[in-house]
Design a protein around this motif. Structure first.
Motif, PDB file in Angstrom:
ATOM      1  N   ALA A 165      42.165  43.939  13.262  1.00 28.48           N
ATOM      2  CA  ALA A 165      41.533  44.552  12.022  1.00 28.48           C
ATOM      3  C   ALA A 165      42.048  45.865  11.749  1.00 28.48           C
ATOM      4  CB  ALA A 165      40.250  44.042  12.157  1.00 28.48           C
ATOM      5  N   ASP A 166      42.060  46.785  12.707  1.00 25.08           N
ATOM      6  CA  ASP A 166      42.384  48.034  12.271  1.00 25.08           C
ATOM      7  C   ASP A 166      43.719  48.283  12.037  1.00 25.08           C
ATOM      8  OD1 ASP A 166      42.950  47.411  15.012  1.00 25.08           O
ATOM      9  OD2 ASP A 166      42.890  49.197  15.961  1.00 25.08           O
ATOM     10  N   GLU A 167      44.653  47.397  12.409  1.00 26.21           N
ATOM     11  CA  GLU A 167      46.023  47.484  12.173  1.00 26.21           C
ATOM     12  C   GLU A 167      46.349  46.676  10.949  1.00 26.21           C
ATOM     13  OE1 GLU A 167      48.396  46.714  15.685  1.00 26.21           O
ATOM     14  OE2 GLU A 167      47.046  47.921  17.036  1.00 26.21           O
ATOM     15  N   GLY A 168      45.482  45.929  10.427  1.00 22.22           N
ATOM     16  CA  GLY A 168      45.733  44.736   9.419  1.00 22.22           C
ATOM     17  C   GLY A 168      46.591  43.796   9.973  1.00 22.22           C
ATOM     18  N   ARG A 169      46.343  43.209  11.263  1.00 21.55           N
ATOM     19  CA  ARG A 169      47.288  42.323  11.695  1.00 21.55           C
ATOM     20  C   ARG A 169      46.245  41.054  12.376  1.00 21.55           C
ATOM     21  NH1 ARG A 169      50.117  44.470  16.683  1.00 21.55           N
ATOM     22  NH2 ARG A 169      51.582  42.614  16.633  1.00 21.55           N
ATOM     23  N   TYR A 170      46.577  40.024  11.787  1.00 26.62           N
ATOM     24  CA  TYR A 170      45.724  38.736  12.050  1.00 26.62           C
ATOM     25  C   TYR A 170      46.799  37.635  12.446  1.00 26.62           C
ATOM     26  CZ  TYR A 170      42.091  41.010   9.537  1.00 26.62           C
ATOM     27  OH  TYR A 170      41.115  42.076   9.032  1.00 26.62           O
ATOM     28  N   MET A 171      46.774  37.206  13.705  1.00 26.81           N
ATOM     29  CA  MET A 171      47.884  36.200  13.863  1.00 26.81           C
ATOM     30  C   MET A 171      47.885  34.884  13.205  1.00 26.81           C
ATOM     31  SD  MET A 171      48.660  34.773  17.885  1.00 26.81           S
ATOM     32  CE  MET A 171      49.042  36.419  18.677  1.00 26.81           C
ATOM     33  N   THR A 172      48.954  34.246  12.870  1.00 30.98           N
ATOM     34  CA  THR A 172      48.995  33.123  12.208  1.00 30.98           C
ATOM     35  C   THR A 172      49.099  32.076  12.910  1.00 30.98           C
ATOM     36  OG1 THR A 172      51.428  33.269  11.876  1.00 30.98           O
ATOM     37  CG2 THR A 172      50.093  34.534  10.262  1.00 30.98           C
ATOM     38  N   VAL A 173      49.043  30.853  12.603  1.00 29.25           N
ATOM     39  CA  VAL A 173      49.148  29.577  13.151  1.00 29.25           C
ATOM     40  C   VAL A 173      50.827  29.758  13.633  1.00 29.25           C
ATOM     41  CG1 VAL A 173      49.605  27.075  12.823  1.00 29.25           C
ATOM     42  CG2 VAL A 173      47.492  28.314  12.071  1.00 29.25           C
ATOM     43  N   ASN A 174      51.697  29.861  12.832  1.00 27.32           N
ATOM     44  CA  ASN A 174      53.024  29.893  13.125  1.00 27.32           C
ATOM     45  C   ASN A 174      53.532  31.022  14.136  1.00 27.32           C
ATOM     46  OD1 ASN A 174      52.415  30.298   9.861  1.00 27.32           O
ATOM     47  ND2 ASN A 174      53.921  29.029  10.014  1.00 27.32           N
ATOM     48  N   GLU A 175      52.735  32.208  14.318  1.00 24.10           N
ATOM     49  CA  GLU A 175      53.019  32.980  15.361  1.00 24.10           C
ATOM     50  C   GLU A 175      52.372  32.275  16.812  1.00 24.10           C
ATOM     51  OE1 GLU A 175      53.011  37.540  13.716  1.00 24.10           O
ATOM     52  OE2 GLU A 175      51.338  36.308  13.544  1.00 24.10           O
ATOM     53  N   GLY A 176      51.248  31.963  16.574  1.00 30.08           N
ATOM     54  CA  GLY A 176      50.635  31.313  17.723  1.00 30.08           C
ATOM     55  C   GLY A 176      51.532  30.092  18.248  1.00 30.08           C
ATOM     56  N   ILE A 177      52.049  29.363  17.496  1.00 27.30           N
ATOM     57  CA  ILE A 177      53.046  28.277  18.179  1.00 27.30           C
ATOM     58  C   ILE A 177      54.134  28.977  18.587  1.00 27.30           C
ATOM     59  CG2 ILE A 177      54.463  26.280  17.350  1.00 27.30           C
ATOM     60  CD1 ILE A 177      52.559  25.710  15.157  1.00 27.30           C
ATOM     61  N   VAL A 218      54.573  22.016  12.224  1.00 27.28           N
ATOM     62  CA  VAL A 218      53.732  22.642  11.809  1.00 27.28           C
ATOM     63  C   VAL A 218      53.959  24.119  11.818  1.00 27.28           C
ATOM     64  CG1 VAL A 218      51.362  23.512  12.192  1.00 27.28           C
ATOM     65  CG2 VAL A 218      51.816  21.169  12.771  1.00 27.28           C
ATOM     66  N   ILE A 219      54.862  24.674  12.426  1.00 30.06           N
ATOM     67  CA  ILE A 219      55.181  25.945  12.524  1.00 30.06           C
ATOM     68  C   ILE A 219      56.026  26.361  11.122  1.00 30.06           C
ATOM     69  CG2 ILE A 219      57.595  25.749  13.650  1.00 30.06           C
ATOM     70  CD1 ILE A 219      57.156  28.174  15.197  1.00 30.06           C
ATOM     71  N   LYS A 220      56.719  25.139  10.453  1.00 27.98           N
ATOM     72  CA  LYS A 220      57.238  25.565   9.254  1.00 27.98           C
ATOM     73  C   LYS A 220      56.489  25.492   8.127  1.00 27.98           C
ATOM     74  CE  LYS A 220      61.282  23.090  10.873  1.00 27.98           C
ATOM     75  NZ  LYS A 220      62.131  21.712  10.928  1.00 27.98           N
ATOM     76  N   GLU A 221      55.100  25.395   8.207  1.00 30.42           N
ATOM     77  CA  GLU A 221      54.147  25.197   7.124  1.00 30.42           C
ATOM     78  C   GLU A 221      53.760  26.861   6.605  1.00 30.42           C
ATOM     79  OE1 GLU A 221      52.849  22.264   5.331  1.00 30.42           O
ATOM     80  OE2 GLU A 221      54.903  21.670   6.383  1.00 30.42           O
ATOM     81  N   GLU A 222      53.359  26.754   5.463  1.00 32.52           N
ATOM     82  CA  GLU A 222      52.691  27.847   5.000  1.00 32.52           C
ATOM     83  C   GLU A 222      50.951  27.890   4.990  1.00 32.52           C
ATOM     84  OE1 GLU A 222      51.560  31.454   3.892  1.00 32.52           O
ATOM     85  OE2 GLU A 222      53.836  31.049   3.935  1.00 32.52           O
ATOM     86  N   PHE A 223      50.429  28.828   5.640  1.00 31.37           N
ATOM     87  CA  PHE A 223      49.095  28.599   5.935  1.00 31.37           C
ATOM     88  C   PHE A 223      48.532  29.674   4.853  1.00 31.37           C
ATOM     89  CE2 PHE A 223      50.604  26.219   9.474  1.00 31.37           C
ATOM     90  CZ  PHE A 223      49.523  25.275   9.444  1.00 31.37           C
ATOM     91  N   GLY A 224      48.782  30.518   4.498  1.00 34.60           N
ATOM     92  CA  GLY A 224      48.148  31.728   3.656  1.00 34.60           C
ATOM     93  C   GLY A 224      47.365  32.586   4.252  1.00 34.60           C
ATOM     94  N   GLY A 225      46.468  33.243   3.809  1.00 22.54           N
ATOM     95  CA  GLY A 225      45.706  34.423   4.580  1.00 22.54           C
ATOM     96  C   GLY A 225      44.823  34.077   5.797  1.00 22.54           C
ATOM     97  N   PRO A 226      44.240  34.946   6.371  1.00 19.25           N
ATOM     98  CA  PRO A 226      43.506  34.768   7.340  1.00 19.25           C
ATOM     99  C   PRO A 226      42.123  34.139   7.316  1.00 19.25           C
ATOM    100  CG  PRO A 226      43.701  37.243   7.207  1.00 19.25           C
ATOM    101  CD  PRO A 226      44.417  36.536   6.082  1.00 19.25           C
ATOM    102  N   PRO A 227      41.350  34.023   8.374  1.00 21.02           N
ATOM    103  CA  PRO A 227      41.916  33.575   9.625  1.00 21.02           C
ATOM    104  C   PRO A 227      42.360  32.417  10.000  1.00 21.02           C
ATOM    105  CG  PRO A 227      39.435  33.498   9.678  1.00 21.02           C
ATOM    106  CD  PRO A 227      39.982  33.790   8.201  1.00 21.02           C
ATOM    107  N   HIS A 228      43.313  32.401  11.070  1.00 20.60           N
ATOM    108  CA  HIS A 228      43.860  31.007  11.419  1.00 20.60           C
ATOM    109  C   HIS A 228      43.401  30.904  12.900  1.00 20.60           C
ATOM    110  CE1 HIS A 228      47.528  31.801   8.597  1.00 20.60           C
ATOM    111  NE2 HIS A 228      46.671  31.876   8.053  1.00 20.60           N
TER     112      HIS A 228
END
Length: 249
Positions: A165-177, A218-228
């Motif tokens: 949160a301090d860096e404004g980074r929230y891992m996405t589903v796409n990154e997790g995959i 699923v990695i190609k999908e757009e999920f929008g904002g966090p949290p994922h």
């Protein structure tokens, strides 16, 4: 008195009436903002409670709680989800008790119950794990090991995704995959490949997005904002399979 209060999954409207009543009676109110993502409006929250709400980061809460939540008096700490899910809050309870402070926990909804919206049955989940952002040579494979352990038992795996949160980074589903596929390339134990089924979930309790398919889809999908979050199903009951059809990509 220290009140540990669950916000719920999404925003200030998820606070229970019991929580609002307790917070209005506190001398100071804090919002812990680093273990998950607050999608609400801090100004609306302050209007609802009739008092200032101070945001705390990891350093404030883990290194210097005596300067805020453990400084004495009637204090309310609002936590996203349920307050006792994150281990850092258990440490806070122990430190409060060491100082002779009374602690009251007001529970709320959590990802651990809300994942049932996918159709996967709660009692069939195995060990939960977190996929962390790689940092230099640091790239822990423990999520892959947890996935393997759960697969061997036919259980589903809930993979929480890193929050900085301090860096404004929230891992996405796409990154997790992507990171799980990288672990597969390194470990080569056939636990998570491009044709492996998975469920990507975003913003449970809010404008929820759920997608089900192969990792490659699923990695190609757009999920929008966090949290994922990311789920890899184990052996599924036919009712689970039927429920997931609504989210197929």
């Amino acid at each position: 008195m220290l009140y540990l209060i669950g916000m719920g999954l999404h925003d200030e409207r998820d606070l229970s009436l019991k929580a609002v009543e307790a917070l209005r009676g506190c001398e100071r109110v804090y919002l812990e903002s680093y273990t998950s993502c607050f999608n609400g409006d801090i100004n609306r929250l302050q209007e609802m409670l009739g008092k200032e709400v101070v945001l705390l980061d990891r350093k404030d809460l883990e290194e210097n709680p005596e300067e805020n939540v453990l400084a004495g008096g009637e204090v309310g700490l609002i936590v996203m989800g349920d307050p006792m899910v994150a281990t850092t809050h258990s440490d806070l309870v122990l430190r409060a008790r060491e100082k002779g402070a009374e602690v009251k926990v007001i529970h709320s909804s959590s990802v651990y119950s809300a994942i049932a919206e996918t159709g996967l049955q709660i009692y069939k989940f195995g060990r939960t794990t977190t996929i962390a952002y790689p940092e230099g040579d640091y790239f822990p494979k423990s999520p892959y090991e947890a996935l393997k352990e759960n697969h061997m038992r036919g259980l589903h795996t809930l993979l929480l995704l890193d929050v900085k949160a301090d860096e404004g980074r929230y891992m996405t589903v796409n990154e997790g995959i992507k990171y799980l596929l990288m672990m597969e390339e390194s470990c080569l134990q056939n636990q998570f490949k491009k044709d492996s089924k998975c469920v990507g979930v975003a913003r449970l309790g809010g404008d929820t997005a759920i997608r089900y398919g192969t990792a490659e889809e699923v990695i190609k999908e757009e999920f929008g904002g966090p949290p994922h979050i990311l789920i890899v199903p184990g052996k599924m009951h036919y009712m689970e399979e039927e429920m997931l059809k609504a989210y197929e990509v």
